[in-house]
Design an enzyme around this catalytic site. Sequence first.
Site, PDB file in Angstrom:
ATOM      1  N   ASP A  37       0.836  -1.209   0.000  1.00  0.00           N
ATOM      2  CA  ASP A  37       0.000   0.000   0.000  1.00  0.00           C
ATOM      3  C   ASP A  37       0.865   1.252   0.000  1.00  0.00           C
ATOM      4  O   ASP A  37       2.001   1.241   0.472  1.00  0.00           O
ATOM      5  CB  ASP A  37      -0.912  -0.034   1.239  1.00  0.00           C
ATOM      6  CG  ASP A  37      -2.092   0.912   1.097  1.00  0.00           C
ATOM      7  OD1 ASP A  37      -2.394   1.352  -0.031  1.00  0.00           O
ATOM      8  OD2 ASP A  37      -2.720   1.221   2.131  1.00  0.00           O
ATOM      9  N   ARG A  41       0.182   7.681  -2.571  1.00  0.00           N
ATOM     10  CA  ARG A  41       0.786   8.725  -1.732  1.00  0.00           C
ATOM     11  C   ARG A  41       2.244   8.985  -2.118  1.00  0.00           C
ATOM     12  O   ARG A  41       2.710  10.112  -2.103  1.00  0.00           O
ATOM     13  CB  ARG A  41       0.667   8.339  -0.248  1.00  0.00           C
ATOM     14  CG  ARG A  41      -0.690   8.710   0.337  1.00  0.00           C
ATOM     15  CD  ARG A  41      -0.953   7.982   1.621  1.00  0.00           C
ATOM     16  NE  ARG A  41      -1.331   6.595   1.365  1.00  0.00           N
ATOM     17  CZ  ARG A  41      -1.459   5.678   2.301  1.00  0.00           C
ATOM     18  NH1 ARG A  41      -1.217   5.986   3.543  1.00  0.00           N
ATOM     19  NH2 ARG A  41      -1.840   4.455   1.987  1.00  0.00           N
ATOM     20  N   HIS A  54       2.419   3.311  -8.882  1.00  0.00           N
ATOM     21  CA  HIS A  54       2.255   1.884  -9.215  1.00  0.00           C
ATOM     22  C   HIS A  54       3.461   1.401 -10.038  1.00  0.00           C
ATOM     23  O   HIS A  54       3.984   0.320  -9.806  1.00  0.00           O
ATOM     24  CB  HIS A  54       0.967   1.656 -10.010  1.00  0.00           C
ATOM     25  CG  HIS A  54      -0.279   2.051  -9.265  1.00  0.00           C
ATOM     26  ND1 HIS A  54      -0.464   1.762  -7.941  1.00  0.00           N
ATOM     27  CD2 HIS A  54      -1.394   2.727  -9.664  1.00  0.00           C
ATOM     28  CE1 HIS A  54      -1.645   2.233  -7.546  1.00  0.00           C
ATOM     29  NE2 HIS A  54      -2.227   2.825  -8.568  1.00  0.00           N
ATOM     30  N   TRP A  86     -11.893  -2.084  -7.909  1.00  0.00           N
ATOM     31  CA  TRP A  86     -12.628  -1.720  -9.135  1.00  0.00           C
ATOM     32  C   TRP A  86     -13.318  -0.367  -8.978  1.00  0.00           C
ATOM     33  O   TRP A  86     -13.753   0.227  -9.956  1.00  0.00           O
ATOM     34  CB  TRP A  86     -13.669  -2.779  -9.490  1.00  0.00           C
ATOM     35  CG  TRP A  86     -13.098  -4.101  -9.913  1.00  0.00           C
ATOM     36  CD1 TRP A  86     -13.124  -5.263  -9.201  1.00  0.00           C
ATOM     37  CD2 TRP A  86     -12.403  -4.410 -11.142  1.00  0.00           C
ATOM     38  NE1 TRP A  86     -12.496  -6.268  -9.892  1.00  0.00           N
ATOM     39  CE2 TRP A  86     -12.046  -5.774 -11.093  1.00  0.00           C
ATOM     40  CE3 TRP A  86     -12.041  -3.663 -12.268  1.00  0.00           C
ATOM     41  CZ2 TRP A  86     -11.357  -6.407 -12.123  1.00  0.00           C
ATOM     42  CZ3 TRP A  86     -11.362  -4.306 -13.302  1.00  0.00           C
ATOM     43  CH2 TRP A  86     -11.023  -5.655 -13.220  1.00  0.00           C
ATOM     44  N   LEU A 148      10.103 -21.199  -4.038  1.00  0.00           N
ATOM     45  CA  LEU A 148       9.093 -20.305  -3.444  1.00  0.00           C
ATOM     46  C   LEU A 148       7.753 -20.399  -4.174  1.00  0.00           C
ATOM     47  O   LEU A 148       7.704 -20.363  -5.400  1.00  0.00           O
ATOM     48  CB  LEU A 148       9.615 -18.864  -3.544  1.00  0.00           C
ATOM     49  CG  LEU A 148       8.655 -17.761  -3.097  1.00  0.00           C
ATOM     50  CD1 LEU A 148       8.514 -17.733  -1.589  1.00  0.00           C
ATOM     51  CD2 LEU A 148       9.134 -16.395  -3.606  1.00  0.00           C
TER      52      LEU A 148
END
Length: 264
Positions: A37, A41, A54, A86, A148
């Site tokens: 997150d 910002r 992003h 969305w 992984l």
Amino acid sequence: MSLERLLASIPEGSDDAALARQIQPDRVPQHVAIIMDGNGRWAEQRRLPRVEGHRAGIQSVREVVETSARLGLGVLTLYAFSIENWKRPAAEVSVLMTLLRRYLRSELDTLIEHGIRFNVIGREGGLPAEVLDELREAEARTAGHRGLQFNIALNYGGRAEIGDAVKAALEARLAPESIDEEQFSRLRYTAGQPDPDLLIRTSGEMRVSNFLLWQIAYAEIYVTGTLWPDFRRRHLLEAILAYQQRDRRYGGIAPAVAGTTLCT
Ligand code: IPE
Ligand code: IPE
Ligand code: MG
């Protein structure tokens, strides 16, 4: 478990190497889940459009995935797009989908090289066909890997997952008395995987935002103010070190206390 693979990738004498050496190899979490997150910002702080946050966050994804593989984690789950996301402007959603496709295309060889198994969790319905194709290809090409397990939560909602598990139980006509926690766990998107030991959220928000609601019942939660595009190997190592200081009791009492007499 050993730290050799991780240490081999970190410059000798660096701060990251010093952090890595503090990790107790026998207490590395099996499953780390991250709510990535703060991209918006991060961009706003630089007076850039949100989508630049992003874009910058992709480098953090690369670094966290590679560090997790080198550290020998069993499972890494990254929350990339929630069912609620969305609600965002169509242009932002479209950039997120494009970035995801680009990430997969550019990183697939690295995932293969590290023996990483890629897996998508979430609802397929609603995802653009070209994104789904790319995801399926990455899953198919890494399916036999034993390193992984890298889950990407996409069009994911914890409540939706529980709802889908209930539907699956009804469709399979499971007898009510046969549905216990173990049986229910087999109906989840993460069936067969250990539940997260450590849940990290970046950007300082103290909420779980509909992420892995069933699975995080006893996860240790670590919130950092660092915004996702600034999150680097160092931050992951710091989170794991903090986790290793926690006393996981699962409703019981601390082992040190258990050995003493509580009542006289
Ligand atoms: C996380 O960053 C990325 C996604 C949810 C897809 P945000 O876009 O939520 O960034 P903030 O929280 O607005 O800063
Ligand atoms: C959670 O972040 C979802 C992802 C990281 C994909 P959000 O930014 O969507 O969460 P809220 O809206 O702050 O709860
Ligand atoms: Mg956010």
